[in-house]
Design an enzyme around this catalytic site. Structure first.
Site, mmCIF file in Angstrom:
data_model
loop_
_atom_site.group_PDB
_atom_site.id
_atom_site.type_symbol
_atom_site.label_atom_id
_atom_site.label_comp_id
_atom_site.label_asym_id
_atom_site.label_seq_id
_atom_site.Cartn_x
_atom_site.Cartn_y
_atom_site.Cartn_z
ATOM 1 N N ASP A 96 1.171 -1.574 0.203
ATOM 2 C CA ASP A 96 -0.404 -0.491 0.085
ATOM 3 C C ASP A 96 1.142 1.009 0.214
ATOM 4 O O ASP A 96 2.045 1.241 0.933
ATOM 5 C CB ASP A 96 -0.698 -0.171 1.020
ATOM 6 C CG ASP A 96 -1.911 0.980 0.971
ATOM 7 O OD1 ASP A 96 -3.641 0.689 0.508
ATOM 8 O OD2 ASP A 96 -1.586 2.449 0.586
ATOM 9 N N CYS A 114 -20.195 0.283 0.194
ATOM 10 C CA CYS A 114 -19.604 -0.647 -1.267
ATOM 11 C C CYS A 114 -21.754 0.306 -1.352
ATOM 12 O O CYS A 114 -21.864 0.476 -3.038
ATOM 13 C CB CYS A 114 -19.945 -2.136 -1.084
ATOM 14 S SG CYS A 114 -18.228 -2.214 -0.471
ATOM 15 N N LYS A 130 -23.355 -0.028 9.643
ATOM 16 C CA LYS A 130 -23.877 -0.684 11.010
ATOM 17 C C LYS A 130 -22.637 -1.620 11.582
ATOM 18 O O LYS A 130 -21.840 -1.158 12.075
ATOM 19 C CB LYS A 130 -23.255 -2.109 9.484
ATOM 20 C CG LYS A 130 -22.819 -2.953 8.951
ATOM 21 C CD LYS A 130 -22.911 -3.487 8.080
ATOM 22 C CE LYS A 130 -21.137 -4.537 7.672
ATOM 23 N NZ LYS A 130 -21.820 -6.168 6.966
ATOM 24 N N LYS A 164 -0.619 3.256 7.186
ATOM 25 C CA LYS A 164 -1.311 1.787 7.828
ATOM 26 C C LYS A 164 -0.575 0.678 7.252
ATOM 27 O O LYS A 164 -0.617 -0.532 8.128
ATOM 28 C CB LYS A 164 -1.952 1.698 5.855
ATOM 29 C CG LYS A 164 -3.462 1.080 6.179
ATOM 30 C CD LYS A 164 -3.939 1.211 5.146
ATOM 31 C CE LYS A 164 -5.549 2.254 4.373
ATOM 32 N NZ LYS A 164 -5.431 2.471 3.538
HETATM 33 C C1 UDX Z 1 -22.160 -5.239 1.441
HETATM 34 C C2 UDX Z 1 -22.524 -6.539 0.610
HETATM 35 O O1 UDX Z 1 -23.456 -7.051 1.820
HETATM 36 C C3 UDX Z 1 -21.247 -7.511 0.378
HETATM 37 O O2 UDX Z 1 -21.678 -8.594 -0.507
HETATM 38 C C4 UDX Z 1 -20.450 -6.562 -0.383
HETATM 39 O O3 UDX Z 1 -19.477 -7.381 -0.698
HETATM 40 C C5 UDX Z 1 -20.492 -5.538 -0.095
HETATM 41 O O4 UDX Z 1 -21.411 -4.743 0.181
HETATM 42 P P1 UDX Z 1 -21.368 -4.641 3.151
HETATM 43 O O5 UDX Z 1 -21.293 -3.123 2.638
HETATM 44 O O6 UDX Z 1 -20.314 -5.038 4.535
HETATM 45 O O7 UDX Z 1 -21.554 -5.167 2.292
HETATM 46 O O8 UDX Z 1 -23.103 -4.828 4.217
HETATM 47 P P2 UDX Z 1 -23.996 -5.098 4.100
HETATM 48 O O9 UDX Z 1 -24.065 -6.433 5.410
HETATM 49 O O10 UDX Z 1 -24.475 -5.358 2.643
HETATM 50 O O11 UDX Z 1 -24.782 -3.284 4.799
HETATM 51 C C6 UDX Z 1 -25.513 -3.171 4.020
HETATM 52 C C7 UDX Z 1 -25.960 -1.422 4.858
HETATM 53 O O12 UDX Z 1 -27.578 -1.884 4.316
HETATM 54 C C8 UDX Z 1 -26.144 -0.882 6.120
HETATM 55 O O13 UDX Z 1 -25.852 -0.638 5.864
HETATM 56 C C9 UDX Z 1 -27.145 -1.557 6.235
HETATM 57 O O14 UDX Z 1 -27.752 -1.826 8.069
HETATM 58 C C10 UDX Z 1 -27.986 -1.578 5.931
HETATM 59 N N1 UDX Z 1 -28.939 -2.598 5.835
HETATM 60 C C11 UDX Z 1 -28.622 -4.497 5.913
HETATM 61 C C12 UDX Z 1 -30.527 -2.576 6.190
HETATM 62 O O15 UDX Z 1 -30.716 -1.257 6.347
HETATM 63 N N2 UDX Z 1 -31.495 -3.315 5.942
HETATM 64 C C13 UDX Z 1 -31.344 -4.616 6.354
HETATM 65 O O16 UDX Z 1 -32.294 -5.734 6.208
HETATM 66 C C14 UDX Z 1 -29.970 -5.187 5.829
#
Ligand code: UDX
Length: 466
Positions: A30, A293, A356, A35
């Protein structure tokens, strides 16, 4: 195998440590010296459950090291690209600066037979373009695209035991130019780089063999492997995230309807979720999705579809985004209503800052957004989070942060739960009743027992719940 991982963010660090755990000899590279210094001392630069243990054992094995020098990639047989593709400032498109810089730096280090493996989420057509650059460099290296589906909070598990593996590989020319009909590649896609539509050929078995060796353990345990072309592999990733985002916005749209009809969206989600075609997961209505993401991936997908002349095909993603952002506004409005539209000198306790639970990531976090908006409306916001205060305070030093959630909600006029950490889900409403000035809770994740909170004397306000 000797492997380099370029980019040591949430994705790259977990990937590098997991590959070492699988028996490979890995160097993580990196440009961020701070980091690399932390990682070299086996300290993850971010919070991820299980990562400190895997990192410590990987470093102790002597098969994982970190470096700022791209020349340390030389001699590796496989080079993973795990750099970020954030949203471009002033646009919805993805910023490919880091991908392009990583490839430029890597090209002189490549040798005959090496495989460069893209893991970053990129606009469809990028892999074809990069394959062209690698081919033109004359190194004899090749490219594969192997999207990553890890979820923050479960990243180590998702990397060591993925649901599926997707290998997007190039085409290799067939002697005599004869190609089986099923192997013929589409040559007329508008807008795609010519390299993506290279001469017809068979899928690159050399790349498939190398990836099977990298992931030997997962492959042997029966993990489904989809071998496909570059464009499909790139699209699998954005399609998966678009689907998940759409599912969340669908239930949040139902919450909006529930709010004007007196229905309860959590019961509605349970009831439709029993249909196995629909399923209950990702149907939690609340303040909506955030993170590094989902939000930027759906925007970049819509922007790329526009470039390809197919904007209408995913125009619904703009609606998905709009529904998502409206939910943040709804939470702010509920708090302001609870304060009789007089937020000045009123204390609002914000429980949660990460996008989250089990993460310290505040990128596009709905929780942080709500805290900032309420502060902007004149409320005295006191925010807390088990892991994300450092990241949040760097971005928004104007907010007040306290580490202890009991201190945060003491004398509050309204409490807002915006990230459903276990510690907040388990709060005891009866014990907290006397701590606050006004017993009003806005449950922006619909994760509390409304009946119990009301029974303890609180005004409970959920999203899409009566
Ligand atoms: C996501 C994808 O799940 C993963 O496969 C990809 O590689 C990267 O993006 P991530 O960003 O870690 O992963 O979080 P994820 O668990 O998907 O949650 C995304 C957001 O959706 C969070 O803010 C979560 O709070 C929200 N969420 C999730 C809801 O609001 N309601 C739900 O029912 C589920």
């Amino acid at each position: 195998m000797r492997i380099s991982v370029i980019g040591c963010g949430y994705l790259g660090v977990v990937h590098a440590a997991a590959l070492t755990e699988l028996g490979h000899d890995v160097v993580g590279i990196d440009v961020d010296a701070r980091k690399i210094q932390l990682l070299s001392a086996a300290h993850p630069p971010f919070f991820e459950p299980g990562l400190p243990e895997v990192l410590t054992s990987a470093m102790a094995s002597g098969r994982l090291r970190f470096s700022t020098d791209i020349a340390d990639a030389h001699g590796s047989q496989v080079h993973f690209l795990a750099v970020g593709t954030p949203q471009l400032a002033g646009s919805y498109a993805a910023d490919l600066t880091y991908v392009n810089a990583a490839i430029d730096a890597l090209l002189p280090q490549l040798s005959e037979g090496d495989l460069v493996v893209g893991k970053s989420t990129v606009p469809v057509g990028t892999a074809g373009r990069l394959a062209g650059l690698i081919e033109a460099s004359g190194s004899g290296a090749r490219l594969a695209w192997n999207p990553e589906f890890l979820r923050e909070g479960f990243a180590v598990k998702d990397t060591l035991a993925p649901d599926r593996l997707v290998y997007g590989v190039g085409r290799v020319a067939v002697p005599g130019g004869r190609v089986a009909r099923s192997e013929r590649i589409e040559t007329s896609s508008p807008g795609l780089d010519t390299a993506a539509r290279s001469a017809p050929g068979l899928l690159d078995q050399h790349a498939v063999d190398i990836l099977n060796e990298v992931y030997a353990k997962a492959v042997a345990s029966g993990t489904p492997v989809v071998v496909t072309d570059y464009a499909t592999a790139e699209l699998v990733k954005v399609a998966a995230n678009a689907f998940l985002a759409t599912k969340i916005s669908f239930i949040n749209a139902m919450a909006e309807i529930a709010e004007v009809t007196g229905a309860d969206v959590t019961q509605l989600a349970d009831a439709i979720g029993y249909d196995t075609r629909i399923g209950r997961r990702f149907l939690n209505a609340g303040v909506g999705f955030g993170g590094g993401c989902l939000p930027k991936d759906i925007r970049a997908f819509a922007a790329r579809a526009d470039e390809l002349g197919r904007g209408e095909s995913v125009a619904f993603l703009k609606e998905v985004d709009a529904i998502n952002l409206r939910r943040r506004q709804r939470v702010v409005d509920l708090v302001l209503e609870a304060l009789n539209e007089e937020p000045h000198l009123k204390k609002v306790a914000v429980l949660g800052l990460a996008f989250k639970p089990n993460s310290d990531d505040v990128r596009d976090s709905p929780a942080l957004d709500v805290a900032v908006q309420l502060h902007g409306r004149g409320a005295t916001v006191v925010a807390t989070d088990p892991e994300a205060i450092a990241n949040a305070s760097r971005l928004h030093p104007q907010l007040t942060f306290v580490a202890d959630h009991i201190e945060a909600l003491t004398d509050a006029d309204v409490v807002v739960l915006v990230t459903e950490w276990a510690a907040y889900r388990e709060l005891d409403p009866a014990a907290l009743r006397a701590r606050v000035r006004n017993p009003v809770i806005v449950d922006a994740r619909n994760c509390l027992d409304a009946t119990a909170w009301r029974a303890a004397g609180w005004t409970y306000l959920g999203l899409g719940r009566p």
